[in-house]
Enzyme design. Structure first.
Site, mmCIF file in Angstrom:
data_model
loop_
_atom_site.group_PDB
_atom_site.id
_atom_site.type_symbol
_atom_site.label_atom_id
_atom_site.label_comp_id
_atom_site.label_asym_id
_atom_site.label_seq_id
_atom_site.Cartn_x
_atom_site.Cartn_y
_atom_site.Cartn_z
ATOM 1 N N ALA A 1 73.877 -5.146 -0.845
ATOM 2 C CA ALA A 1 74.104 -3.855 -1.046
ATOM 3 C C ALA A 1 72.947 -3.225 -1.753
ATOM 4 O O ALA A 1 72.226 -4.016 -2.312
ATOM 5 C CB ALA A 1 75.290 -3.383 -1.928
ATOM 6 N N GLY B 1 76.040 -8.661 0.132
ATOM 7 C CA GLY B 1 76.803 -7.776 1.038
ATOM 8 C C GLY B 1 76.305 -8.054 2.433
ATOM 9 O O GLY B 1 76.685 -7.701 3.450
ATOM 10 N N GLU C 1 78.166 -11.007 3.430
ATOM 11 C CA GLU C 1 79.760 -10.345 3.711
ATOM 12 C C GLU C 1 79.575 -9.539 4.959
ATOM 13 O O GLU C 1 80.555 -9.557 5.739
ATOM 14 C CB GLU C 1 79.992 -9.342 2.570
ATOM 15 C CG GLU C 1 80.361 -10.244 1.424
ATOM 16 C CD GLU C 1 80.476 -9.241 0.035
ATOM 17 O OE1 GLU C 1 79.267 -8.584 -0.104
ATOM 18 O OE2 GLU C 1 81.357 -9.296 -0.579
ATOM 19 N N GLU D 1 75.925 -11.718 -6.453
ATOM 20 C CA GLU D 1 76.200 -10.490 -7.277
ATOM 21 C C GLU D 1 76.467 -11.057 -8.963
ATOM 22 O O GLU D 1 76.358 -10.245 -9.753
ATOM 23 C CB GLU D 1 77.651 -10.006 -6.858
ATOM 24 C CG GLU D 1 77.436 -9.503 -5.378
ATOM 25 C CD GLU D 1 77.716 -10.225 -4.269
ATOM 26 O OE1 GLU D 1 77.533 -11.495 -4.449
ATOM 27 O OE2 GLU D 1 77.969 -9.701 -2.958
HETATM 28 N N1 CAA Z 1 68.576 -3.703 -3.050
HETATM 29 C C1 CAA Z 1 67.762 -2.763 -3.174
HETATM 30 N N2 CAA Z 1 66.467 -3.321 -3.055
HETATM 31 C C2 CAA Z 1 66.261 -4.594 -2.814
HETATM 32 C C3 CAA Z 1 67.347 -5.626 -2.552
HETATM 33 C C4 CAA Z 1 68.508 -4.873 -2.863
HETATM 34 N N3 CAA Z 1 69.675 -5.863 -2.498
HETATM 35 N N4 CAA Z 1 66.796 -6.758 -2.308
HETATM 36 C C5 CAA Z 1 65.344 -6.599 -2.300
HETATM 37 N N5 CAA Z 1 65.166 -5.294 -2.531
HETATM 38 C C6 CAA Z 1 63.837 -4.740 -2.441
HETATM 39 C C7 CAA Z 1 63.095 -5.215 -3.803
HETATM 40 O O1 CAA Z 1 63.483 -4.440 -4.995
HETATM 41 C C8 CAA Z 1 61.669 -5.031 -3.345
HETATM 42 O O2 CAA Z 1 61.317 -3.590 -3.471
HETATM 43 P P1 CAA Z 1 59.850 -3.276 -4.215
HETATM 44 O O3 CAA Z 1 58.872 -3.786 -3.180
HETATM 45 O O4 CAA Z 1 60.059 -1.666 -4.057
HETATM 46 O O5 CAA Z 1 59.987 -3.682 -5.479
HETATM 47 C C9 CAA Z 1 61.673 -5.353 -2.021
HETATM 48 O O6 CAA Z 1 63.060 -5.254 -1.395
HETATM 49 C C10 CAA Z 1 61.074 -6.789 -1.649
HETATM 50 O O7 CAA Z 1 62.004 -7.622 -2.366
HETATM 51 P P2 CAA Z 1 61.208 -8.815 -3.614
HETATM 52 O O8 CAA Z 1 59.781 -8.357 -3.850
HETATM 53 O O9 CAA Z 1 62.121 -9.281 -4.408
HETATM 54 O O10 CAA Z 1 60.999 -10.210 -2.275
HETATM 55 P P3 CAA Z 1 61.331 -11.568 -2.648
HETATM 56 O O11 CAA Z 1 60.878 -12.202 -1.249
HETATM 57 O O12 CAA Z 1 60.512 -12.093 -3.703
HETATM 58 O O13 CAA Z 1 62.659 -11.915 -2.943
HETATM 59 C C11 CAA Z 1 65.115 -11.776 -2.387
HETATM 60 C C12 CAA Z 1 63.647 -11.662 -1.966
HETATM 61 C C13 CAA Z 1 65.261 -13.124 -3.120
HETATM 62 C C14 CAA Z 1 66.231 -11.398 -1.269
HETATM 63 C C15 CAA Z 1 64.954 -10.847 -3.621
HETATM 64 O O14 CAA Z 1 64.795 -9.609 -3.141
HETATM 65 C C16 CAA Z 1 66.525 -10.800 -4.096
HETATM 66 O O15 CAA Z 1 67.144 -11.424 -4.728
HETATM 67 N N6 CAA Z 1 67.333 -9.367 -3.514
HETATM 68 C C17 CAA Z 1 68.587 -9.218 -4.325
HETATM 69 C C18 CAA Z 1 69.653 -9.990 -3.752
HETATM 70 C C19 CAA Z 1 71.100 -9.625 -4.429
HETATM 71 O O16 CAA Z 1 71.267 -9.600 -5.514
HETATM 72 N N7 CAA Z 1 72.112 -9.132 -3.491
HETATM 73 C C20 CAA Z 1 73.352 -8.729 -4.135
HETATM 74 C C21 CAA Z 1 73.315 -7.190 -4.172
HETATM 75 S S1 CAA Z 1 74.875 -6.727 -4.792
HETATM 76 C C22 CAA Z 1 75.926 -6.851 -3.282
HETATM 77 O O17 CAA Z 1 75.693 -6.973 -2.298
HETATM 78 C C23 CAA Z 1 77.210 -6.023 -3.746
HETATM 79 C C24 CAA Z 1 78.242 -6.307 -2.728
HETATM 80 O O18 CAA Z 1 79.177 -7.380 -2.837
HETATM 81 C C25 CAA Z 1 78.479 -5.423 -1.725
#
Ligand code: CAA
Length: 260
Positions: free
Chosen positions: A65, A109, A112, A132
């Protein structure tokens, strides 16, 4: 219909939806989920479509998400807006089969959403996880419920409690039943579309019954589930396609299903 966050195309009788927010690794914003729901609605209503595929990019199926959009939300925003339920659950209501073709990360998500589909084909670079907990939330789109049903309690609990420290690669995902097959990343979409096309050649009402019956296994007791299956099995004999399917076998020819 014009979409900003997804690409929609048809390949023969297959509807292909590509999540397309590359700069955000396909983070699943409410706008993206609304577009996804609208695309699924259109394919469900289209008589020429027999199955759908949802995919992302080689780097990310979806990184979860959209954290930037969730960051400032309060309890009343998510509760009154019915966050997740309102936008996300369309895929679980599809009656036509939906295949998730997952390359790269399927996190939170993203994992999911893949699990809401009927089965998951994984590229060899796929990684699954429920991070999460690192954000001080818990999975909210079925991660604590669907993941244990796929992989068992131990792995699901470990993934939900360890978050970023416990991602699952494609090989482990196949071993424990989260994905049906692993495909080289370059062939993933073509393979998924070819797989969906094989389903789309069959009798759609019968495909829908098979899907409904398998899904019932997760909602009921074994005896009730088998009873449900038996009734649907009986009802297949009321269709024209059952007559055609069996006649074609006996006459050693390809069946020509009329979807009724
Ligand atoms: N939401 C918003 N933006 C996101 C995102 C997310 N879930 N995941 C990645 N991005 C964005 C980053 O902020 C970044 O944007 P900027 O360039 O503007 O900073 C861009 O995508 C590229 O990401 P990274 O620079 O972090 O890339 P990376 O290769 O170093 O890492 C990754 C990749 C491991 C996927 C890392 O981005 C990450 O950990 N993302 C978040 C994963 C996460 O926590 N997901 C769970 C979300 S909560 C949820 O899903 C609730 C639910 O159950 C419904």
């Amino acid at each position: 219909m014009n979409h900003e966050n997804i690409l929609v195309e048809t390949r023969g009788k297959v509807g292909l939806i590509t999540l397309n927010r590359p700069k955000a690794l396909n983070a699943l914003s409410p706008a993206l989920m609304r577009e996804l729901a609208a695309a699924l609605d259109a394919f469900e209503a289209d008589e020429n479509i027999g199955a759908m595929v949802i995919t992302g990019s080689e780097r990310a199926f979806a990184a979860g998400a959209d954290i930037k959009e969730m960051q400032t939300k309060g309890y009343m925003d998510v509760y009154k807006g019915d966050f997740i339920t309102a936008e996300w659950e369309r895929v679980t209501r599809c009656r036509k089969p939906v295949i998730a073709a997952v390359a790269g990360v399927a996190l939170g998500g993203g994992c999911e959403l893949a699990m809401m589909c009927d089965f998951i084909l994984a590229a060899d670079n796929a990684r699954f996880g429920q991070p999460e907990i690192n954000l001080a939330i818990i999975p909210g789109a079925g991660g604590t419920q669907r993941l244990p049903r796929f992989v068992g309690k131990s792995k699901a609990m470990e993934m939900c409690l360890l978050g970023q420290a416990r991602y699952m690669d494609a090989a482990e995902a196949e071993r424990c039943g989260l994905v049906s097959r692993i495909v080289p990343v370059a062939q993933l979409v073509d393979d998924a579309v070819a797989t969906a096309a094989k389903i789309a050649e069959l009798s759609l009402p019968i495909v829908m019954m098979a899907k409904e019956s398998v899904n019932r296994a997760f909602e009921t007791t074994l005896a009730e589930g088998v009873h449900f299956e038996r009734r649907l099995f009986h009802s297949t004999f009321a269709t024209e396609d059952q007559k055609e399917g069996m006649a074609a076998f006996v006459e050693k020819r390809k069946p020509s299903f009329r979807q009724r």
